[in-house]
Design an enzyme around this catalytic site. Structure first.
Site, PDB file in Angstrom:
ATOM      1  N   ARG A  91       3.109 -38.662 -20.019  1.00  0.00           N
ATOM      2  CA  ARG A  91       1.537 -38.150 -19.672  1.00  0.00           C
ATOM      3  C   ARG A  91       1.319 -36.839 -19.184  1.00  0.00           C
ATOM      4  NH1 ARG A  91       2.816 -36.793 -14.988  1.00  0.00           N
ATOM      5  NH2 ARG A  91       0.517 -37.179 -14.783  1.00  0.00           N
ATOM      6  N   ASP A 141      -7.631 -32.258 -17.281  1.00  0.00           N
ATOM      7  CA  ASP A 141      -7.480 -33.001 -18.487  1.00  0.00           C
ATOM      8  C   ASP A 141      -8.373 -32.359 -19.589  1.00  0.00           C
ATOM      9  OD1 ASP A 141      -6.389 -35.137 -16.514  1.00  0.00           O
ATOM     10  OD2 ASP A 141      -5.302 -35.337 -18.691  1.00  0.00           O
ATOM     11  N   ASN A 172     -10.416 -34.873 -14.742  1.00  0.00           N
ATOM     12  CA  ASN A 172      -9.264 -35.079 -14.159  1.00  0.00           C
ATOM     13  C   ASN A 172      -9.117 -36.520 -13.833  1.00  0.00           C
ATOM     14  OD1 ASN A 172      -6.623 -34.109 -13.626  1.00  0.00           O
ATOM     15  ND2 ASN A 172      -7.092 -34.307 -11.262  1.00  0.00           N
ATOM     16  N   LYS A 173      -7.799 -36.772 -13.344  1.00  0.00           N
ATOM     17  CA  LYS A 173      -7.506 -38.430 -12.997  1.00  0.00           C
ATOM     18  C   LYS A 173      -8.769 -39.053 -12.149  1.00  0.00           C
ATOM     19  CE  LYS A 173      -4.924 -40.303 -14.017  1.00  0.00           C
ATOM     20  NZ  LYS A 173      -5.282 -41.304 -15.258  1.00  0.00           N
TER      21      LYS A 173
HETATM   22  O1  MRU Z   1      -3.490 -40.387 -16.909  1.00  0.00           O
HETATM   23  P1  MRU Z   1      -2.256 -39.207 -16.916  1.00  0.00           P
HETATM   24  O2  MRU Z   1      -1.348 -39.400 -16.116  1.00  0.00           O
HETATM   25  O3  MRU Z   1      -2.054 -38.863 -18.181  1.00  0.00           O
HETATM   26  O4  MRU Z   1      -3.269 -38.224 -16.175  1.00  0.00           O
HETATM   27  C1  MRU Z   1      -2.723 -37.032 -15.820  1.00  0.00           C
HETATM   28  C2  MRU Z   1      -3.981 -36.208 -15.068  1.00  0.00           C
HETATM   29  O5  MRU Z   1      -4.846 -36.531 -14.449  1.00  0.00           O
HETATM   30  C3  MRU Z   1      -3.445 -34.869 -14.488  1.00  0.00           C
HETATM   31  O6  MRU Z   1      -3.862 -34.478 -13.371  1.00  0.00           O
HETATM   32  C4  MRU Z   1      -3.838 -33.715 -15.756  1.00  0.00           C
HETATM   33  O7  MRU Z   1      -3.318 -34.315 -16.578  1.00  0.00           O
HETATM   34  C5  MRU Z   1      -3.187 -32.427 -15.094  1.00  0.00           C
HETATM   35  S1  MRU Z   1      -1.507 -32.345 -15.672  1.00  0.00           S
HETATM   36  C6  MRU Z   1      -1.062 -30.634 -15.485  1.00  0.00           C
END
Ligand code: MRU
Length: 355
Positions: A50, A247, A257-258
Site C-alpha cells: 500500500r 495519493d 491523502n489518507k
Molecule cells: O490506504 P493506504 O495505506 O494505501 O494510504 C496511503 C496514504 O494515504 C499515504 O499517505 C500516501 O499514499 C502517500 S505514501 C508516500
C-alpha cells in the site's frame, strides 16, 4: 546522504515480485511472492502492499509479469490478440484501487511500451526495464524531495521543533526512503526536528503499525498518538509542521491523502502550524482541475467494526468508511516534489513547476 538504510516494501528477485506483507507488520515480517498479474492485483487490493508510490511500482512490475504470462499462452499467435489480453490485464491493474494516481500513471507508461511496437518476445524484458526505471527514479526522487523539504524546514526559526505525520508515507509506501518520512529522517539527521508525532491512522493503523515501526527501526524519535489528539498536541507541544504524503494532487493543488488529513490541516490552520505535502510528480494529476473529481475509495465496514477478527462495534451498526479525503489547496503551505517546491499552491504555480 549518510543514512540510506531502509526496509524494502517491493523488490524484484529471481524473476519474481516480492512484497513485504504490510498486513502482518509489525508482528511478523513475512514476504508474499507474486508470479502472476492476478496475484499482484490481489496484493494491491488487500493491502499487502500500500502507499501510492509503492503500488505504482508494484503495478509496473506486474505489467511485466502479465506480458510473460500472456506469451506463454498458446492462443496468442498474433500481436493483436496478445495486445488485447494485455490491455485487459492493465485495466484490471488500474482498477485495483481508485484514489492513488501512481497506479494509473505506471500502467499507462507500460501501455506506451506496448504501443510503440516493441517486438512481442521482448515485451517482458522491456516492461521489466521500465519497472526498474520507475523503481530507481522513485528512490532518487525521495532523496531529492527530502533535501528540498529540509531547506524549507530550515527557514523555521528557533530551536528544533516537532512534526505530526499521518498514515505511513515512508519506505513502506515507496521504493526507498519515503516521502513525508524521508523528510523526517533527514530533518532528524540535520537536527531540525526533535520528534515525530505519528497519528495512529484509523481504521487501518498505518501510523501505529507502520510509521512507528519504521521510525523506531531507524532510531528517529517517534511518539504515537490517537488521531483525535492532533489539535491537543498543537496546543500543548512545539509542533511547527504537519508533514504528509499524498495519493493524488489535482492541478490546483488540492491533495487527496489518507482520511483525516483534511481535519489535521484545519487544526493546523487554527494553530498557525504549517502544512507540507511531500509527493513525487507521479502523484500529480494535472488532468484534474480540482480535488472535487478525485474518486475516494470506500472500504469494507469490517475495517471499522473489527480488528484482526476481534469485534469492536455494536453488531449490525451502520458504518461509513471513506479511506481518503481531499485537503483544499488553501490549507496547504508547501507542496514538495522532486521537480521543486510550490509554496501556497495555485494552478499557475503547479503548472509552472510540473509541466
Ligand atoms: O490506504 P493506504 O495505506 O494505501 O494510504 C496511503 C496514504 O494515504 C499515504 O499517505 C500516501 O499514499 C502517500 S505514501 C508516500
Amino acid at each position: 546522504m549518510n543514512n540510506r538504510r531502509h526496509v524494502h516494501a517491493v523488490e524484484w528477485h529471481s524473476d519474481k515480485l516480492v512484497l513485504l506483507d504490510q498486513r502482518k507488520l509489525p508482528l511478523e515480517e513475512v514476504y508474499v511472492i507474486c508470479q502472476s498479474v492476478r496475484q499482484a492485483v490481489d496484493a494491491i487490493k488487500n493491502m499487502t502492499v500500500r502507499g501510492a508510490p509503492a503500488i505504482g511500482i508494484t503495478a509496473a512490475y506486474a505489467c511485466s509479469l502479465a506480458a510473460r504470462e500472456r506469451l506463454k499462452e498458446t492462443n496468442h499467435n498474433n500481436r493483436l490478440s496478445l495486445e488485447a489480453s494485455l490491455r485487459k490485464d492493465f485495466e484490471m491493474l488500474k482498477a485495483a484501487r481508485p484514489t492513488a494516481v501512481n497506479l494509473v500513471w505506471a500502467v499507462e507508461r507500460a501501455q506506451q511500451v506496448v504501443d510503440k511496437n516493441t517486438a512481442i518476445l521482448d515485451l517482458p524484458h522491456e516492461l521489466l526495464r521500465l519497472a526498474r526505471e520507475i523503481h530507481e527514479d522513485d528512490i532518487e526522487n525521495n532523496y531529492k524531495m527530502a533535501e528540498l523539504a529540509c531547506q524549507e524546514l530550515s527557514k523555521t526559526a528557533g530551536k528544533p521543533f516537532s512534526i505530526i505525520t499521518h498514515c505511513n508515507a515512508g519506505s513502506l509506501a515507496t521504493g526507498g526512503y519515503g516521502t513525508a518520512l524521508g523528510v523526517a529522517r533527514l530533518a532528524w539527521q540535520q537536527k531540525l526536528i526533535d520528534k515525530v508525532y505519528a497519528d495512529e491512522t484509523r481504521p487501518w493503523f498505518q501510523g501505529a503499525r507502520l510509521t512507528a515501526w519504521e521510525l523506531m527501526y531507524d532510531n528517529v524519535p517517534v511518539c504515537l498518538n490517537v488521531d483525535s489528539a492532533a489539535a491537543w498536541l498543537m496546543s500543548n507541544r512545539t509542533i511547527k509542521w504537519v508533514i504528509v504524503g499524498a495519493d493524488r494532487i489535482a492541478a490546483n493543488g488540492d491533495v487527496a491523502n489518507k482520511i483525516g488529513t483534511f481535519q489535521l490541516a484545519i487544526a493546523a490552520k487554527y494553530h498557525d502550524v504549517k502544512v507540507m505535502v511531500v509527493a513525487p510528480s507521479s502523484t500529480v494529476d494535472l488532468s484534474l482541475e480540482s480535488g472535487d473529481s478525485i474518486e475516494i475509495e470506500m472500504r469494507d465496514s469490517s475495517e471499522l467494526t473489527e480488528f484482526r477478527g476481534f469485534p469492536l462495534a455494536a453488531e449490525g451498526v451502520e458504518t461509513i468508511n471513506p479511506v481518503f479525503d481531499v485537503t483544499p489547496a488553501r490549507l496547504i503551505d508547501v507542496i514538495v516534489t522532486e521537480k521543486g517546491v510550490i509554496e501556497r499552491p495555485t494552478r499557475d504555480k503547479m503548472l509552472w513547476t510540473l509541466s
